[in-house]
Design a protein around this motif. Sequence first.
Motif, PDB file in Angstrom:
ATOM      1  N   THR A 186      -3.832  10.034   3.888  1.00 43.90           N
ATOM      2  CA  THR A 186      -2.453   9.554   3.889  1.00 43.90           C
ATOM      3  C   THR A 186      -2.354   8.234   4.632  1.00 43.90           C
ATOM      4  OG1 THR A 186      -2.042  10.859   5.872  1.00 43.90           O
ATOM      5  CG2 THR A 186      -1.415  11.849   3.787  1.00 43.90           C
ATOM      6  N   PHE A 187      -1.564   7.335   4.047  1.00 44.08           N
ATOM      7  CA  PHE A 187      -1.360   6.045   4.714  1.00 44.08           C
ATOM      8  C   PHE A 187      -0.445   6.255   5.903  1.00 44.08           C
ATOM      9  CE2 PHE A 187       2.076   6.158   1.415  1.00 44.08           C
ATOM     10  CZ  PHE A 187       3.183   6.046   2.238  1.00 44.08           C
ATOM     11  N   PRO A 188      -0.365   5.367   6.840  1.00 45.31           N
ATOM     12  CA  PRO A 188      -1.239   4.205   7.014  1.00 45.31           C
ATOM     13  C   PRO A 188      -2.432   4.525   7.894  1.00 45.31           C
ATOM     14  CG  PRO A 188       0.535   4.118   8.617  1.00 45.31           C
ATOM     15  CD  PRO A 188       0.708   5.404   7.863  1.00 45.31           C
ATOM     16  N   THR A 189      -2.430   5.744   8.446  1.00 47.16           N
ATOM     17  CA  THR A 189      -3.464   6.071   9.425  1.00 47.16           C
ATOM     18  C   THR A 189      -4.698   6.662   8.772  1.00 47.16           C
ATOM     19  OG1 THR A 189      -2.168   8.081   9.664  1.00 47.16           O
ATOM     20  CG2 THR A 189      -1.928   6.446  11.386  1.00 47.16           C
ATOM     21  N   LEU A 190      -4.572   7.000   7.482  1.00 44.75           N
ATOM     22  CA  LEU A 190      -5.669   7.594   6.735  1.00 44.75           C
ATOM     23  C   LEU A 190      -6.112   8.933   7.281  1.00 44.75           C
ATOM     24  CD1 LEU A 190      -7.698   4.327   6.067  1.00 44.75           C
ATOM     25  CD2 LEU A 190      -6.173   5.517   4.502  1.00 44.75           C
ATOM     26  N   ALA A 360      -0.907   7.649 -10.531  1.00 42.99           N
ATOM     27  CA  ALA A 360      -1.253   7.709  -9.126  1.00 42.99           C
ATOM     28  C   ALA A 360      -1.626   9.121  -8.704  1.00 42.99           C
ATOM     29  CB  ALA A 360      -0.077   7.203  -8.293  1.00 42.99           C
ATOM     30  N   VAL A 361      -0.852  10.113  -9.172  1.00 41.00           N
ATOM     31  CA  VAL A 361      -1.150  11.476  -8.738  1.00 41.00           C
ATOM     32  C   VAL A 361      -2.523  11.903  -9.269  1.00 41.00           C
ATOM     33  CG1 VAL A 361      -0.440  13.886  -8.880  1.00 41.00           C
ATOM     34  CG2 VAL A 361       1.266  12.114  -8.458  1.00 41.00           C
ATOM     35  N   GLU A 362      -2.843  11.509 -10.503  1.00 37.87           N
ATOM     36  CA  GLU A 362      -4.183  11.824 -11.023  1.00 37.87           C
ATOM     37  C   GLU A 362      -5.264  11.174 -10.173  1.00 37.87           C
ATOM     38  OE1 GLU A 362      -3.281  12.378 -15.807  1.00 37.87           O
ATOM     39  OE2 GLU A 362      -3.532  10.374 -15.006  1.00 37.87           O
ATOM     40  N   PHE A 363      -4.973   9.954  -9.752  1.00 33.57           N
ATOM     41  CA  PHE A 363      -5.962   9.248  -8.940  1.00 33.57           C
ATOM     42  C   PHE A 363      -6.108   9.899  -7.563  1.00 33.57           C
ATOM     43  CE2 PHE A 363      -7.604   5.485  -6.554  1.00 33.57           C
ATOM     44  CZ  PHE A 363      -8.736   5.272  -7.317  1.00 33.57           C
ATOM     45  N   GLU A 364      -4.982  10.392  -7.011  1.00 28.93           N
ATOM     46  CA  GLU A 364      -5.046  11.123  -5.736  1.00 28.93           C
ATOM     47  C   GLU A 364      -5.999  12.312  -5.875  1.00 28.93           C
ATOM     48  OE1 GLU A 364      -3.841  10.638  -2.747  1.00 28.93           O
ATOM     49  OE2 GLU A 364      -2.213   9.196  -3.031  1.00 28.93           O
ATOM     50  N   SER A 406      10.769   2.756  -5.192  1.00 29.34           N
ATOM     51  CA  SER A 406      10.295   4.098  -4.845  1.00 29.34           C
ATOM     52  C   SER A 406       9.695   4.175  -3.445  1.00 29.34           C
ATOM     53  CB  SER A 406       9.302   4.610  -5.889  1.00 29.34           C
ATOM     54  OG  SER A 406       9.992   4.913  -7.074  1.00 29.34           O
ATOM     55  N   ARG A 407       9.649   3.107  -2.769  1.00 26.05           N
ATOM     56  CA  ARG A 407       9.397   3.016  -1.326  1.00 26.05           C
ATOM     57  C   ARG A 407       8.018   3.415  -0.834  1.00 26.05           C
ATOM     58  NH1 ARG A 407      12.263   5.719   2.318  1.00 26.05           N
ATOM     59  NH2 ARG A 407      12.674   4.113   3.854  1.00 26.05           N
ATOM     60  N   VAL A 408       7.299   4.241  -1.554  1.00 20.37           N
ATOM     61  CA  VAL A 408       5.999   4.623  -1.014  1.00 20.37           C
ATOM     62  C   VAL A 408       4.831   4.019  -1.798  1.00 20.37           C
ATOM     63  CG1 VAL A 408       6.818   6.802  -0.060  1.00 20.37           C
ATOM     64  CG2 VAL A 408       5.897   6.754  -2.362  1.00 20.37           C
ATOM     65  N   CYS A 409       5.113   3.486  -2.978  1.00 19.27           N
ATOM     66  CA  CYS A 409       4.001   3.114  -3.863  1.00 19.27           C
ATOM     67  C   CYS A 409       3.264   1.864  -3.396  1.00 19.27           C
ATOM     68  CB  CYS A 409       4.458   3.001  -5.312  1.00 19.27           C
ATOM     69  SG  CYS A 409       6.202   3.106  -5.583  1.00 19.27           S
ATOM     70  N   CYS A 410       3.940   0.907  -2.773  1.00 19.73           N
ATOM     71  CA  CYS A 410       3.205  -0.246  -2.248  1.00 19.73           C
ATOM     72  C   CYS A 410       2.158   0.240  -1.260  1.00 19.73           C
ATOM     73  CB  CYS A 410       4.141  -1.218  -1.531  1.00 19.73           C
ATOM     74  SG  CYS A 410       4.954  -2.362  -2.652  1.00 19.73           S
ATOM     75  N   MET A 411       2.595   1.175  -0.426  1.00 18.64           N
ATOM     76  CA  MET A 411       1.688   1.649   0.609  1.00 18.64           C
ATOM     77  C   MET A 411       0.566   2.510   0.039  1.00 18.64           C
ATOM     78  SD  MET A 411       2.143   0.355   3.491  1.00 18.64           S
ATOM     79  CE  MET A 411       1.099   1.460   4.427  1.00 18.64           C
ATOM     80  N   TYR A 412       0.887   3.379  -0.920  1.00 18.82           N
ATOM     81  CA  TYR A 412      -0.244   4.177  -1.433  1.00 18.82           C
ATOM     82  C   TYR A 412      -1.168   3.308  -2.281  1.00 18.82           C
ATOM     83  CZ  TYR A 412       2.017   5.681  -5.955  1.00 18.82           C
ATOM     84  OH  TYR A 412       2.579   5.746  -7.199  1.00 18.82           O
ATOM     85  N   ALA A 413      -0.605   2.234  -2.868  1.00 21.45           N
ATOM     86  CA  ALA A 413      -1.467   1.291  -3.594  1.00 21.45           C
ATOM     87  C   ALA A 413      -2.490   0.679  -2.635  1.00 21.45           C
ATOM     88  CB  ALA A 413      -0.630   0.204  -4.245  1.00 21.45           C
TER      89      ALA A 413
END
Lengths: 667, 294, 190
Positions: A186-190, A360-364, A406-413
């Motif tokens: 999980t971002f940002p701390t991984l 993205a979910v598939e990639f997760e 969607s607020r989270v996608c930049c970060m999960y990218a």
Amino acid sequence: MSERIGVYVCHCGTNIAGKVDIDEVVEFAKGLDDVTLVREYKFMCSDPGQSLIQKDIEDGLINRVVVASCSPLMHEKTFRNVCTRGGLNEYLFTMANIREQCSWVHVDVERTTDKAKDLIEAAVRRTRLQEPLTKREVPINPRTLVIGGGIAGIQAALDLADAGKNVVLVEKEPSIGGHMAKFDKTFPTLDCSACILTPKMVSVGQHENIELMSWSEVEDVGGYVGNFNVTVRKKARYVDVDLCNGCGACWEKCPGTRVPRKGNVHEKLSLGPVTSIFIPFMQAVPAIPVIDAETCIRFKNGKCGICAEVCERNAIKYDMEDELVEFEVGNIILATGFQPFDPAQIGNYGYGIFDNVLTAVEFEIMNCASGNTGGNILMADGTEPKSIGIVHCVGSRDKNYNEYCSRVCCMYALKYAHLIKEKIDAEVYDFYIDMRCFGKGYEEFYDRLLGEDVRFVRGKVAEVTEVHLEEAERGKLVVKVEDTLVGSIRRIPLDMVVLCTGLEAHETLPAVANLCNVSIGKDGFVIEKHPKLGPVATATDGVFIAGACQSPKDIPDTVAQASAASSAVLSMITREKIEIESATAEVNEDKCSGCKICNTLCPYLAIKYDEEKGVSVVNEALCKGCGTCVAGCPSNAISAKHFQNNQILAEIEGILRSSSGQAGILA
Amino acid sequence: MATKQSYIYYPGCSAEATGKPYEISARAVCEHLDIELKELADWNCCGATAYLSVEDIASMAVAARNLAIAESTGLDLITPCSACYITLSKVDHYFEDYPDIRTKINNALSAAGLEYKGGVNVRHLLYVFSEDIGMERLSGMVRADLSLRVAPYYGCQVVRPFTERDSPDVPFAMDEIISALGGDVVDYPLKTKCCSGALIGIDEKTALGLAKPLIECAVRSGADCIVTCCPLCQLNLDAYQYKINKVYGTNYHIPVLFFTQLIGLAFGIDEGRLGLNMNIVPYRPAARAKGASG
Amino acid sequence: MNTHKLKQKAIDKDFLDEIAHLPGGERIIDCFQCGTCSGSCPTAHVMDHTPRRLFAMVKAGFREDVLNSNTYWYCTSCYICTVRCPRQIKITDVMYALKRIALKERYVRRKNAAGAFYSSFVDIVERDGRSFEPELMVRFMLKTDPTLLLKNAVLGLKLMKHGRLPIRRNRIKARNELRAIIRKAKSESL
Ligand SMILES: Cc1cc2nc3c(=O)[nH]c(=O)nc-3n(C[C@H](O)[C@H](O)[C@H](O)COP(=O)(O)OP(=O)(O)OC[C@H]3O[C@@H](n4cnc5c(N)ncnc54)[C@H](O)[C@@H]3O)c2cc1C
Ligand code: SF4
Ligand code: SF4
Ligand code: SF4
Ligand code: SF4
Ligand code: SF4
Ligand code: SF4
């Protein structure tokens, strides 16, 4: 006894005084029948403003109150409390809204002033006829229903349970965990998602104060704050929860499959077994499988039964049926989360057409060590990609799909870019419009990625195609995009493309929201009580919200909101009792003909027919005073307290026969 | 069978010229299906891309003259030409969306004693086949074995921006028709890419650069022919194919048929009545369906 | 692509407003410069400025540079940008509007082929009520580059041989009415 009405005109700074001639209004009010006192003040809702009214009541100068200020939604409660403190029944108070309905919406001072007068006259006439009503209190059931077992529901349930309160957690999937259970890091701390989530899930499963109903859905909600009656459908699992020990023998042997065959590596992008009897992922809570009747061979044609044969605990029960359970709770927390946007709608991105375009979910899931690729990033043919493109804002910030960010996608990218670089030697392109890294440690994470040899291209991807125009493009996915910082059109050949699909409200939300009587906004998410000051409450007392069902949000914000919701519930429970509206409906037994029409009309099921007396009776605890029955009764037998016909007519007369001479309110 | 289907028909200027084979085949096929195409009385040019590039109200009023005449019939206005379709639809949309334009258009029309109220349903001939006639009826009429691999080329303007049911990127109406006729639809990802018909007369080099991948992709996907629903696209891909070969040193000779010609072939209508002899790249017997045209 | 220096001094602050008041131009102010239009545009590679950049220039008021560019002349009216724009800006309509302004204000560069093509077309339609492809092509070629006549002789012959070039032009009956409509419409131009 003649009435002594006090009228208090608020300036609201310049909000009202800027458009309404206060002096003129005061003079006008003084001339109205039964008005014994008129005062004006800069802010009536302030402490000194409130004291003015309280003192006049205590001094015996007035016995009815009209405040001409803002909307009742804003301050009716404030001024009602003032009356109570002064010793006056609060139902002898009326508010005239000369701000939202007057000074804020009109321009011309003269006509605005006239309209303020009309509204005040109406309020005065009405107040004169109002009757004192007694406040009613109902006890609050200390048990809470949490709907949705993602991280939001888990956190809220644990907070309440740890405080010693009973919680029923209803989750529609076989296991709790929600989306977070599908992530690797999980971002940002991984941090490893499972490492931080699993202990919480296990606590939920073991907590003596939590009753977990997985594979269940809320079917009905009745009642009101403090006393909701809930019906939950426990879907047939076909596995006896008390007997099963989660050994896994059944799904290891099951020949059925829930996943359509693609015949490639991406076929089983799933964390748990893809068999018909399955648990969604290995750390599932409860760790008890479910049979998917849609794909189970036995349910289709009776030609199987392997799971029952191999189960040493005899836990398989093919004849199990759905079960309805009813119980009562005092408060409800909605935590139904989100579902990812379906990118197949965007034809030009090729999802569902090209094998190596993934969501993205598939990639997760692909990145999860417990997934079927063992955490390896692989193309459909099983080889490692040499280049990957990450596409931002898929279905978000786009008026053709969802307008919001969607607020989270930049970060999960950015998280993906990092994971790819860490795991394999591939070129990474990241296509973005704006890089939104607003949370704690987020910008720093972006900064870190800038140093990790990722090719950032500022531009929204126009299309993904397999048509090659040059040799270098043959056999590749080609991303067409304008590199807006350079100002040139580029065709970038890649092996794999990951679409950062946005977050949408869960498809079940409209139905659940309807049951709980809360509204859905135009973006599809629940509308909170106040966007700033009431983000966890809703317009319905006793119904709270947490997590992504309110708007897209990351895990830190979700958890914060979940804890806020549970503390709001705790504050309710600690009060033990809650006052409820006294303005309810009343059946005049002499007039009631016993036709029962009202019984079916009442949206809150508050009217029952009394067989003995042969008349209908209103249950005051359930009645919300909506007035539907009043209007519907053919014998005119029902009246609504505080909204009596004579009161409403007086109010209308006040407006129509206004002393100001103009029916400004009609304009 | 139900009552005879009839439509108001707007052929468009190309029907008399470069689009003649389209016109001939469309009429032949409709006649075969007992569909009545009533030609719009004294219709005028819709103005196409050009007029709107030069004049605003004048171009809209000229297009609207057709709509005004069509309105009294109460029938759907059908055109086989994608450019006419989009121009007429566009004017209709401007007319709906901008009260100011609406008034001005009607002021202008009144100079000829006309008025448009805004009630005409403008449709492309392709969708009459896909929606009104339907696949069942089409496949029921097939008389000839159409073992052809076909690349369906829609072009831009039939699917953008006014399409309601079909996707602007991956439309399927023509694909369905081809399948219903017994043809094989090849994977043709460029089916809605611009052929640059609007540029061909203006900047040939650029235009051929756009048209070439369309041909190349069809050939690569193994198609025996390209099928299209726009006279400008057809002209561009058919008549200019030799120029593409000249400029790029290629040797393409893939026939480009109108979808109405394909339907006619499948129905077993005589080739002469389908204008097939007018196609520049010949529809060769080698690629021809067995038994078509008796 | 030609990204020559823009004329700072010639900034026209009202330009955005001017475009926003034309049909389809209303939303141009919403453009957030994502580049979807340019990335989708089939002819962006030959444009002086990509459509996205052109819109940035419109918003900033570079009127001269916008109208002097070839960008909008290269718009083929394919509408792919319009259906994809995440801000639902009617990009193609704006391109049309720019063409009209440019023709009206004679921004058209010498030998601007598109301008010449369009006006030839319009002349014929206004006269006959129908277009006549052979005349259109000849007129246009004479206006721009007469050698084109020779270069396209083969094409013309091919079309003729296949019966796709009519000799006689087509005219509508109500030509007078049509001209009346046009006259009136021109007096009410936006
Ligand atoms: C691809 C991707 C990657 C992400 N990565 C990160 C990250 O690295 N870091 C981070 O901070 N955030 C990340 N997020 C955001 C994170 O997923 C959310 O913040 C979080 O999942 C929200 O939790 P939630 O409980 O509100 O919703 P969910 O996780 O969606 O959980 C909702 C639960 O409710 C259940 N439910 C739904 N409807 C009903 C119903 N009617 N009845 C009963 N149960 C119901 C669902 O089955 C589900 O279990 C990511 C999001 C995505 C899409
Ligand atoms: S149902 Fe039986 S076989 Fe399956 S996990 Fe439970 S105990 Fe094991
Ligand atoms: S009965 Fe159904 S669930 Fe059980 S093993 Fe067979 S297919 Fe699987
Ligand atoms: S968070 Fe980033 S990728 Fe997601 S919608 Fe917002 S800007 Fe786009
Ligand atoms: S006012 Fe009547 S209809 Fe409304 S809640 Fe009360 S009893 Fe039901
Ligand atoms: S696609 Fe729309 S928003 Fe994006 S740059 Fe083009 S005009 Fe602007
Ligand atoms: S409509 Fe014009 S600007 Fe838009 S993509 Fe097509 S050619 Fe380019």
